[in-house]
Design an enzyme around this catalytic site. Sequence first.
Site, PDB file in Angstrom:
ATOM      1  N   THR A 127     -47.874  33.124  30.572  1.00 22.42           N
ATOM      2  CA  THR A 127     -47.390  32.972  29.484  1.00 22.42           C
ATOM      3  C   THR A 127     -47.711  34.085  28.355  1.00 22.42           C
ATOM      4  O   THR A 127     -48.989  34.636  28.340  1.00 22.42           O
ATOM      5  CB  THR A 127     -47.848  31.601  28.636  1.00 22.42           C
TER       6      THR A 127
ATOM      7  N   GLY B  54     -56.484  29.811  30.130  1.00 27.03           N
ATOM      8  CA  GLY B  54     -57.688  28.995  30.155  1.00 27.03           C
ATOM      9  C   GLY B  54     -58.774  30.130  30.743  1.00 27.03           C
ATOM     10  O   GLY B  54     -58.576  30.715  31.529  1.00 27.03           O
TER      11      GLY B  54
ATOM     12  N   GLU C  85     -47.201  23.344  31.641  1.00 28.82           N
ATOM     13  CA  GLU C  85     -46.448  23.383  33.136  1.00 28.82           C
ATOM     14  C   GLU C  85     -45.230  22.724  32.606  1.00 28.82           C
ATOM     15  O   GLU C  85     -44.821  22.069  33.564  1.00 28.82           O
ATOM     16  CB  GLU C  85     -47.475  22.151  33.920  1.00 28.82           C
TER      17      GLU C  85
END
Lengths: 679, 679
Positions: free
Chosen positions: B163, B202, B445
């Site tokens: 992303t 993350g 997701e």
Amino acid sequence: MVSENGAVNEDLVKERQNCSFNTLELTHLLDGGEAKTLERKEREEYFLSDPAFKDEVPMEYLSHQEQYEHSVRKACHMFRKLQEMPHGSMDNFREPPVESVAQRIKQLLGGMLGSAILKDGNPLALHYVMFLPTLAGQGTVEQQAYWISRAWNLEIVGTYAQTELGHGTFIRGLETTATYDPSTQEFVLNSPTLTAYKWWPGGLGHTANYAVVVAQLYTQGKCHGIHPFIVQLRDEETHMPMPGIIIGEIGAKLGMNTTNNGYLGFKQVRIPRENMLMKNNKVLEDGTYVKSPSDKLTYGTMMFVRVVICQDMASYLSKAVTIATRYSAVRHQSEMKPGAPEPQVLDYRTQQYKLLPSIASVFAMKFSANWIWEMYNVVNSELDQGDLERLPELHAVSCCLKALCTSDAASAVEIVRLACGGHGYMKSSNLPSTYGLVTAACTYEGENTVLLLQTARYLMKTWQQARSGQTLTPSVAYLNLYSDWRQPRTVWENTTDCVIKAFYQVAAGKVKAAAEHMERRAKGGMTPEDAWNETSIELVAASTAHCRAFIVEKFIETVSKTDVSRPLQAVLCQMAELYAVYWLLNNKGDFLMFSNLSPADVDGLQLWLEQLLTKLRPNAVGIVDSFDIHDDILASPLGAWDGRVYERLFEESQKSPLNKEPVNKSFHEYMKPFLRSNL
Amino acid sequence: MVSENGAVNEDLVKERQNCSFNTLELTHLLDGGEAKTLERKEREEYFLSDPAFKDEVPMEYLSHQEQYEHSVRKACHMFRKLQEMPHGSMDNFREPPVESVAQRIKQLLGGMLGSAILKDGNPLALHYVMFLPTLAGQGTVEQQAYWISRAWNLEIVGTYAQTELGHGTFIRGLETTATYDPSTQEFVLNSPTLTAYKWWPGGLGHTANYAVVVAQLYTQGKCHGIHPFIVQLRDEETHMPMPGIIIGEIGAKLGMNTTNNGYLGFKQVRIPRENMLMKNNKVLEDGTYVKSPSDKLTYGTMMFVRVVICQDMASYLSKAVTIATRYSAVRHQSEMKPGAPEPQVLDYRTQQYKLLPSIASVFAMKFSANWIWEMYNVVNSELDQGDLERLPELHAVSCCLKALCTSDAASAVEIVRLACGGHGYMKSSNLPSTYGLVTAACTYEGENTVLLLQTARYLMKTWQQARSGQTLTPSVAYLNLYSDWRQPRTVWENTTDCVIKAFYQVAAGKVKAAAEHMERRAKGGMTPEDAWNETSIELVAASTAHCRAFIVEKFIETVSKTDVSRPLQAVLCQMAELYAVYWLLNNKGDFLMFSNLSPADVDGLQLWLEQLLTKLRPNAVGIVDSFDIHDDILASPLGAWDGRVYERLFEESQKSPLNKEPVNKSFHEYMKPFLRSNL
């Protein structure tokens, strides 16, 4: 796609060029006139240009304790500035009536401006919102003279302590006791159990040095129910807790982490007899209890608070939709047509369906809040003539309106936050903390389900009256009209008249169903209380339908009679229609059951909804621009006027203290030893 | 009402005595057998008894940076313990297939246990959840040998960077480039714009030293679309960012504040050709691009992630309902009957209506996740035989199931949080951070609206097939049955058979309506893309109805065929019926339009719902007890096994650092000078 530094994003420029109405006209309408807009903007400038309110490091990166300390600093500075304000200073507002004083404070600092300075709550807020109004509403003239003067001047800081750890909604169940001792002419306050500890009051933790405490009054061996007492919590010089006072904060919360919500326990704390607020009921020196019949003023404060909540919800939601709408105009995503550039997400029908009904809700809440405030003033002047007839109606309306405004606002804020995708999850977007403020209101000042059931109790009573042929007060007059809703069905029309009627038919149908099911249970041998409880899902639904019907009606009425230019009128009417059709389709089962809507009409309604979205789409940015929310109040990289979304998101990330060093010490302390050991 | 120190609350004792079934039997059923329950409990004991995981000061009181540092400490310790684990160590799981490895890790540490140790996110999680599976799924045998070994041993820490700041859902729109330079046999990674910066991964901020980066591959002057590359981000010794790497964290978020989500920009960063993951597509030394036809394994990882999300949602929701249900048994509030003691809030019908359907949802999600996982395994073995027929069906099911599980879980967590009143707003209740974790899954997701539209695309296609008489695969076979839903109406019966049929009739009706409205638009001259967009509100609704129908069917099927004792069977069947009737009544308009439900049947359904609530009420605590969630995992004073709600709430408040001193320094610094100046 990204604009030059300082320039306005080109998509937003285009959106603004394409707007079909004069946004300034709408701004003035919402503010209540051009003069009020100017006054508001001056006030905003006066506060927001002050560098003392700017955070070097955003609060969300600080520890809980640091956040509190900053909030005290800012709150003191804010009230200092309020005292020094050139226009609209506090001086004119030192006298009751409480509501107008409180409303003035609200106007000066409440809602959006206050939340721009103290985004996560003001530890001094309850001093103005609850402590002062209670002194004014429940104190005798002598008590007002002494205490209000000290409180207005901010010589002391107060809060209002009612809710206990084990007792919220049901205030008769409060456990704290105030027992009169005639030998010393004192009340002795005591917390008999842990669940009796006061819990939740804002500013109570470490900020206030006084509180109005609600406790069960005992005198001459008898309990007389709950009464308010002024209690000193902390020494005025040292701020140390007074003897017998157990005090602190309740801890971190989902939001509002700088309101300093506190707990308070009493170990046989003695206060002078004069500290009982005795405007209504009294305890004489010898301990004799004297009851007064009137409690009108208490009622007024409660009404005022509910209207303020509805206004606040409209404000918070207007902030959220401004952020989400501007972002949706700037954000491009996916391929609608093969090979074509990625469209603005605002062009997706599903996105319009998330944003536009939420924008319409802002107007619905504002107009309903105005209407109930007018109703309150009418009822209030009737009260002065001794006419109490419309009091229950007003109470019923204020209960369900508070419930719907808060729950609608909470859903809508989350819908538009999620419509911003991942970026709506960033604290810097200001959407998470807006949700924190809004969802809290679903619980405080009357939990929503409890409030809806209070309205339902009124509806059940008026339903019986309608059935027995009595003429009802305006807000429930529809129960006279539709008491037999199995009337011959007329043809459905996609008109606002037909829609308003249908909303009321649904409300009447659901009121009737709940009433009949309760009766059936009572006839089957249930106690009235059990029958009530067993039917309560339908009772809540009936209240909700009742409230939705009058919100829809007031919205359509207000926009049709507002004196504005034709282009603006058109937009306002589209908003009102969208609100109505949206809620109609979301509850179409009720309309198929209780109104003249038939399954064959549903496609036409869906089309109406879609056409409204199409019509409103070009004005989406214009409408939120009209809310005219200062960038510092929006406080969101997604929502700023210039649409420099990505640059601002990146700039915000650079404020994280973690980003001040290339390597965090945890690497050397924990991670490197661990990784090395695996080699 | 308050129990003695250490004793179990007497209301909970009574609730447990009144439970009609064996809670241990249900626990074993949910775990997959007694052995698995024991294994789980051993694992929980192994981790949760470790004092290194206990916080002296709860994380919510620390600064953002301190929270991160603690989370790195805990994450390293957690993985160290995982390596040293006596049973079920990692050793057996070093080899692909990726899914089984990832599932094993998930089983050991995912969901509830992981979130007990790192309540607000694990900065090392993506190493296992995304970095390793991607290496295994997309690396060549040589790449796997080198990189997987380093990653399994935790010599390096990785993440997965796809992303970008300006690009989420539409991955073809990613801007990061990887340009092959044959002269040095290197790829040059570059971020051409700010919107090209990687954003969200993350652990990327300050934790990982490697990442799989997804970038547009350019070679021999041509773009070949997105491909994965292994990029070193930080020096293994010093952890300093590598040359040309611009890296940091994205900032504070609504939740998951210790996952260390990061950003990543590239300034002409060179990596060896061998760092492109080449299992599928290759770039040869001279820059020739070689495309592979197979991308099956990528598909598998995606499916696996979606199943895991559904399982996670069931876990988080089971935690939330355990907390809220036990609290509702302990909390007493208001007067149901004049003079009677305050009843448990669990006795209020409206409270049951908030809790019990949410409890039923836990089962619905678990059973649907199991079912789709079985379907995946079937389809997977068909794939091995070269049979790709059911792949689109599987994809369609997984998309809408992820969307419904996440959005249902988010709504339900908020419903039960609000059902706990003010105390549900406390961070210590653990409900706010549970919401933070759950609502995030609505976006990551695959954003939910986008996913529902993907399912809709499949439904539109199968609808055309049904209309042309083709026989459809199992999950859409109902479109064959109900392709003409204006069949003669049969009599409605309150039976599960009738209900399941009605859910499918509704799904078929909504699929048909969307298809027809799209056709109408196309015939009116719209492009297919515009027609799609204009109809997308109804397309989303059709997908939702489709998904709800099979969740209802699988729930009812599963509980009817489960081999358990009769008392447990009865409870499970009541849960399934409650789930079905709840959703039916919440969408009754659709059922009135498309199924054989008529307005006269609605009262009967409402009664059925209420009777189910009455039947399930005495087992509410028993059912959540069966989830058997360790007190340290619940981590909530409202939900602990012993029901010492108020004592624990008070104990939690004492952990706030603000409560360690009677007077905060802000009084002397800011408030006293201000108050004194007003005297």
